[in-house]
Scaffold this motif. Structure first.
Motif, PDB file in Angstrom:
ATOM      1  N   ALA A  31       0.899  -1.188   0.198  1.00 19.61           N
ATOM      2  CA  ALA A  31       0.179   0.135  -0.232  1.00 19.61           C
ATOM      3  C   ALA A  31       0.600   1.467   0.085  1.00 19.61           C
ATOM      4  N   ILE A  32       0.378   2.318  -0.382  1.00 17.80           N
ATOM      5  CA  ILE A  32       1.149   4.189  -0.214  1.00 17.80           C
ATOM      6  C   ILE A  32      -0.294   4.654   0.206  1.00 17.80           C
ATOM      7  N   ARG A  33       0.420   5.710   0.091  1.00 16.17           N
ATOM      8  CA  ARG A  33      -0.952   6.685   0.466  1.00 16.17           C
ATOM      9  C   ARG A  33      -1.556   7.341  -0.736  1.00 16.17           C
ATOM     10  N   PRO A  34      -3.125   8.280  -0.558  1.00 16.43           N
ATOM     11  CA  PRO A  34      -3.132   7.980  -2.157  1.00 16.43           C
ATOM     12  C   PRO A  34      -2.729   9.690  -2.246  1.00 16.43           C
ATOM     13  N   PRO A  35      -2.246   9.826  -3.527  1.00 17.87           N
ATOM     14  CA  PRO A  35      -2.216  11.285  -4.014  1.00 17.87           C
ATOM     15  C   PRO A  35      -3.244  12.278  -4.193  1.00 17.87           C
ATOM     16  N   PRO A  36      -2.516  12.743  -3.559  1.00 20.97           N
ATOM     17  CA  PRO A  36      -3.882  14.201  -4.069  1.00 20.97           C
ATOM     18  C   PRO A  36      -5.149  13.961  -4.827  1.00 20.97           C
ATOM     19  N   SER A  37      -4.472  13.601  -6.626  1.00 24.97           N
ATOM     20  CA  SER A  37      -5.367  13.398  -6.916  1.00 24.97           C
ATOM     21  C   SER A  37      -6.447  12.089  -6.855  1.00 24.97           C
ATOM     22  N   ILE A  38      -6.472  11.838  -6.115  1.00 25.95           N
ATOM     23  CA  ILE A  38      -7.193  10.430  -5.655  1.00 25.95           C
ATOM     24  C   ILE A  38      -7.966  10.707  -4.569  1.00 25.95           C
ATOM     25  N   ALA A  39      -7.252  11.352  -3.293  1.00 21.99           N
ATOM     26  CA  ALA A  39      -8.006  12.193  -2.354  1.00 21.99           C
ATOM     27  C   ALA A  39      -7.055  13.351  -1.503  1.00 21.99           C
ATOM     28  N   SER A  40      -7.503  14.567  -2.091  1.00 25.10           N
ATOM     29  CA  SER A  40      -7.334  15.837  -1.836  1.00 25.10           C
ATOM     30  C   SER A  40      -7.173  16.196  -0.215  1.00 25.10           C
ATOM     31  N   GLN A  41      -6.034  16.896   0.154  1.00 22.17           N
ATOM     32  CA  GLN A  41      -6.778  17.710   2.464  1.00 22.17           C
ATOM     33  C   GLN A  41      -7.920  17.017   2.451  1.00 22.17           C
ATOM     34  N   ASP A  42      -8.714  18.005   1.633  1.00 25.48           N
ATOM     35  CA  ASP A  42     -10.072  18.285   1.914  1.00 25.48           C
ATOM     36  C   ASP A  42     -10.597  16.720   2.494  1.00 25.48           C
ATOM     37  N   VAL A  43     -10.228  15.579   1.571  1.00 28.23           N
ATOM     38  CA  VAL A  43     -11.243  14.199   1.567  1.00 28.23           C
ATOM     39  C   VAL A  43     -10.394  13.939   2.722  1.00 28.23           C
ATOM     40  N   ASP A  44      -9.084  14.239   3.309  1.00 26.74           N
ATOM     41  CA  ASP A  44      -8.100  13.157   4.009  1.00 26.74           C
ATOM     42  C   ASP A  44      -7.939  13.877   4.762  1.00 26.74           C
ATOM     43  N   PRO A  45      -7.988  14.977   5.782  1.00 23.33           N
ATOM     44  CA  PRO A  45      -7.915  15.399   6.648  1.00 23.33           C
ATOM     45  C   PRO A  45      -6.538  15.190   7.266  1.00 23.33           C
ATOM     46  N   ALA A  46      -6.981  14.029   7.960  1.00 16.73           N
ATOM     47  CA  ALA A  46      -6.527  14.007   9.002  1.00 16.73           C
ATOM     48  C   ALA A  46      -5.140  12.815   8.961  1.00 16.73           C
ATOM     49  N   GLY A  47      -4.698  12.178   7.423  1.00 15.94           N
ATOM     50  CA  GLY A  47      -3.865  11.645   6.286  1.00 15.94           C
ATOM     51  C   GLY A  47      -4.176  10.170   7.122  1.00 15.94           C
ATOM     52  N   ALA A  48      -5.934   8.986   6.747  1.00 18.10           N
ATOM     53  CA  ALA A  48      -5.915   8.247   7.080  1.00 18.10           C
ATOM     54  C   ALA A  48      -6.136   7.028   6.246  1.00 18.10           C
ATOM     55  N   LEU A  49      -6.340   7.735   4.975  1.00 14.55           N
ATOM     56  CA  LEU A  49      -6.555   6.674   3.645  1.00 14.55           C
ATOM     57  C   LEU A  49      -5.372   6.364   3.600  1.00 14.55           C
ATOM     58  N   ALA A  50      -5.236   4.987   2.799  1.00 23.92           N
ATOM     59  CA  ALA A  50      -4.150   3.857   2.075  1.00 23.92           C
ATOM     60  C   ALA A  50      -4.738   3.141   1.140  1.00 23.92           C
ATOM     61  N   ILE A  51      -4.448   3.324  -0.290  1.00 21.95           N
ATOM     62  CA  ILE A  51      -4.715   2.773  -1.338  1.00 21.95           C
ATOM     63  C   ILE A  51      -3.852   1.628  -1.620  1.00 21.95           C
ATOM     64  N   HIS A  52      -4.264   0.856  -2.405  1.00 19.53           N
ATOM     65  CA  HIS A  52      -3.336  -0.748  -3.052  1.00 19.53           C
ATOM     66  C   HIS A  52      -1.681   0.419  -4.047  1.00 19.53           C
ATOM     67  N   ALA A  53      -0.608  -0.139  -3.643  1.00 18.86           N
ATOM     68  CA  ALA A  53       0.206   0.818  -4.583  1.00 18.86           C
ATOM     69  C   ALA A  53      -0.113   0.201  -6.135  1.00 18.86           C
ATOM     70  N   PRO A  54       0.407   0.905  -6.845  1.00 14.70           N
ATOM     71  CA  PRO A  54       0.009   0.574  -8.525  1.00 14.70           C
ATOM     72  C   PRO A  54       1.063  -1.192  -8.559  1.00 14.70           C
ATOM     73  N   VAL A  55       0.575  -1.806  -9.252  1.00 17.68           N
ATOM     74  CA  VAL A  55       1.093  -3.338  -9.352  1.00 17.68           C
ATOM     75  C   VAL A  55       0.694  -4.589 -10.526  1.00 17.68           C
ATOM     76  N   THR A  56       1.069  -4.893 -11.262  1.00 23.55           N
ATOM     77  CA  THR A  56       0.809  -6.036 -11.801  1.00 23.55           C
ATOM     78  C   THR A  56       0.377  -6.747 -11.935  1.00 23.55           C
ATOM     79  N   LEU A  57      -1.033  -7.656 -13.014  1.00 22.01           N
ATOM     80  CA  LEU A  57      -1.505  -8.288 -12.453  1.00 22.01           C
ATOM     81  C   LEU A  57      -1.544  -9.694 -12.488  1.00 22.01           C
ATOM     82  N   PHE A  58      -0.068  -9.443 -13.298  1.00 21.05           N
ATOM     83  CA  PHE A  58       0.758 -10.973 -13.766  1.00 21.05           C
ATOM     84  C   PHE A  58       1.980 -10.437 -13.551  1.00 21.05           C
TER      85      PHE A  58
END
Length: 514
Positions: A31-58
């Motif tokens: 996982a990584i913290r989401p970039p601002p294009s996915i979750a801006s500071q207004d959306v995640d002011p506490a920095g609580a969100l995480a998303i999967h790291a970019p990864v290949t299916l195979f």
């Protein structure tokens, strides 16, 4: 074009794999913290969100002989760069060529000279390295060629290990269920976290062994200090390594400290040893300590000019450099990672004249294999080799086979192919010497599917293999030297840059093929 994807993958199978990857990534810290294009500071002011790291299916197909070649020379590369880092005279000569046109290199050297003038108190250096390669296809033969050697903040040891586990899991549970089922894939584990942690542990133990005070002397507990960037998105990669170090028996305390807060929370005990003391940002009473003596400083920041926006940042680097803690890296080791060093090692002898190879590689194991990973790199100075490189870099046709690189770590700094002539026109010619010109490596065509921010990207890819290594040394001897683990970063074949944290590449793992 060779594909790592089954030829008849249906939409339903894709959707099933996407969900399986997202669930596994969330459950296992890929996982990584989401970039601002996915979750801006207004959306995640506490920095609580995480998303999967970019990864290949195979896992991407990778030639077994190339993988083995890269693994086999890592310990030689570790010792090579330990020797370079110990040769102040050699580095001084290169820095003198760059100091007038590269303020960052000049700033690092000034810190080194300031500490040297008062005397270094620690003769040990720790390197957590990563040597990056691409497969080069020439006359139907395949070899790995080195892209760069990283001596500071060699990232993705944590996420690379998890990516290999993800693909091994999918190979056991999901791939056999596809319409074009795969029963067995050779996806090696990546022991990168364990290798990196053992390097830190070796340095910690050596510091404790060398600095134990006489019986009856009051001692602070020792710790490892991770120096980080403020707002770090790639935090889980770092946490995997931190947690692995803390599994040591007895436990090694690890603390994280933003580079911008070094002066606030550390100090140096003036005296012959100059211990570095870390004070917890919050107040603690006995029996829990509030102060620790720092045995090892591990930099995940400080590798680029953006980390030094003020004079206080340079003062922070000086404070750590002059202290007795074992640094990973020292300033000399960081400077050994300059592209200029790689260029001097790899410049063809018939272009550059006398070679520097013998100064450093004599006595190294497997020298021929190591040198076989070099690709052609040229200076951009006014030497005969540099003048020849300038002709190529400014020619609209010849430049198509090259990439122009500054003395920088991190993605997003390189200039490719047709963009080179215009870029050179945009900067003073006196600054050209701070760059190197590198022949582009030509990998065989390949395909895969990338899952990024929940969306699929399918098509041609280019992959870059990184091999990790750790080394602990002084000028007299090497105390610890180990290579192992790997990172595979993959990007779309239309992208010039490959940095995962910078948003260009993704995590991948190797599927070994003969």
């Amino acid at each position: 074009m060779v594909s790592s994807v089954p030829s008849s993958l249906s939409a339903q199978e894709r959707a099933h794999l996407v969900q399986a990857v997202k669930d596994w990534a969330a459950a296992n810290g890929l996982a990584i913290r989401p970039p601002p294009s996915i979750a801006s500071q207004d959306v995640d002011p506490a920095g609580a969100l995480a998303i999967h790291a970019p990864v290949t299916l195979f896992p991407s197909r990778f030639p077994r002989k190339c993988y083995n070649q890269a693994q086999s020379v890592q310990e030689s590369y570790n010792e090579l760069y330990a020797r370079i880092s110990s040769d102040e005279e050699f580095l001084s000569g290169l820095v003198s060529e760059l100091a007038d046109v590269d303020d960052f290199v000049a700033g690092l050297w000034k810190v080194h000279e300031k500490v040297k003038a008062e005397g270094y108190t620690q003769d040990l250096s720790l390197g957590l390295f990563r040597s990056d390669y691409m497969v080069h296809e020439h006359d139907s033969d395949l070899h790995v060629k080195q892209v760069e050697f990283n001596t500071i903040a060699s990232s993705f040891g944590g996420l690379s290990a998890q990516t290999a586990l993800l693909h091994r899991y999918l190979a056991e549970t999901e791939y056999p269920l596809l319409q074009q089922g795969w029963k067995e894939l050779d996806v090696p584990k990546s022991e990168s976290v364990e290798v990196l942690a053992r390097g830190i542990e070796a340095a910690f133990r050596e510091y404790v062994r060398a600095s134990n005070a006489p019986e009856g002397t009051v001692q602070r507990p020792r710790c490892v200090l991770f120096i980080t960037q403020t707002g770090e998105r790639n935090i889980f990669d770092q946490r995997h390594l931190e947690y692995q170090v803390e599994k040591s028996d007895p436990r090694i305390p690890v603390f994280r400290l933003p580079f911008a807060e070094v002066l606030e929370h550390t100090r140096v005990v003036e005296g012959a040893k100059r211990e570095l003391i870390y004070t917890l940002p919050w107040s603690r009473e006995w029996p829990q300590p509030s102060e620790y003596e720092v045995a090892v400083v591990y930099y995940r920041a400080g590798y680029g000019p953006g980390d030094y926006p003020t004079e206080e940042a340079w003062q922070a680097r000086y404070q750590i450099e002059r202290a007795s803690a074992i640094k990973c890296p020292t300033i000399l080791t960081q400077l050994a990672g300059m592209k200029k060093v790689q260029q001097v090692l790899a410049t063809p002898e018939d272009v550059g004249g006398s070679s520097i190879h013998g100064r450093f590689i004599t006595g190294l194991p497997d020298v021929s294999s190591l040198m076989g990973t070099f690709t052609n790199i040229y200076p951009m100075d006014t030497s005969p080799a540099g003048l020849e490189a300038r002709k190529k870099a400014t020619d609209a046709v010849l430049c198509q086979d090259y990439v122009l690189k500054p003395q920088r770590e991190g993605g997003g700094n390189n200039i490719y192919r047709s963009a080179i002539p215009d870029f050179l026109k945009s900067i003073p010619e006196t600054h050209w010497g701070s760059y190197i010109l590198m022949e582009l490596i030509t990998p065989p065509p390949a395909e895969n599917i990338i899952l990024r921010n929940g969306q699929l990207e399918e098509g041609g890819i280019i992959s870059e293999l990184g091999i990790y290594g750790t080394c602990l040394w002084n000028k007299e001897k090497v105390l610890h030297n180990e290579g192992g683990g790997y990172l595979l970063r993959t990007k779309g074949d239309k992208s010039e840059e490959g940095g995962v944290a910078a948003g260009f590449g993704c995590m991948d793992s190797v599927r070994l093929v003969d």
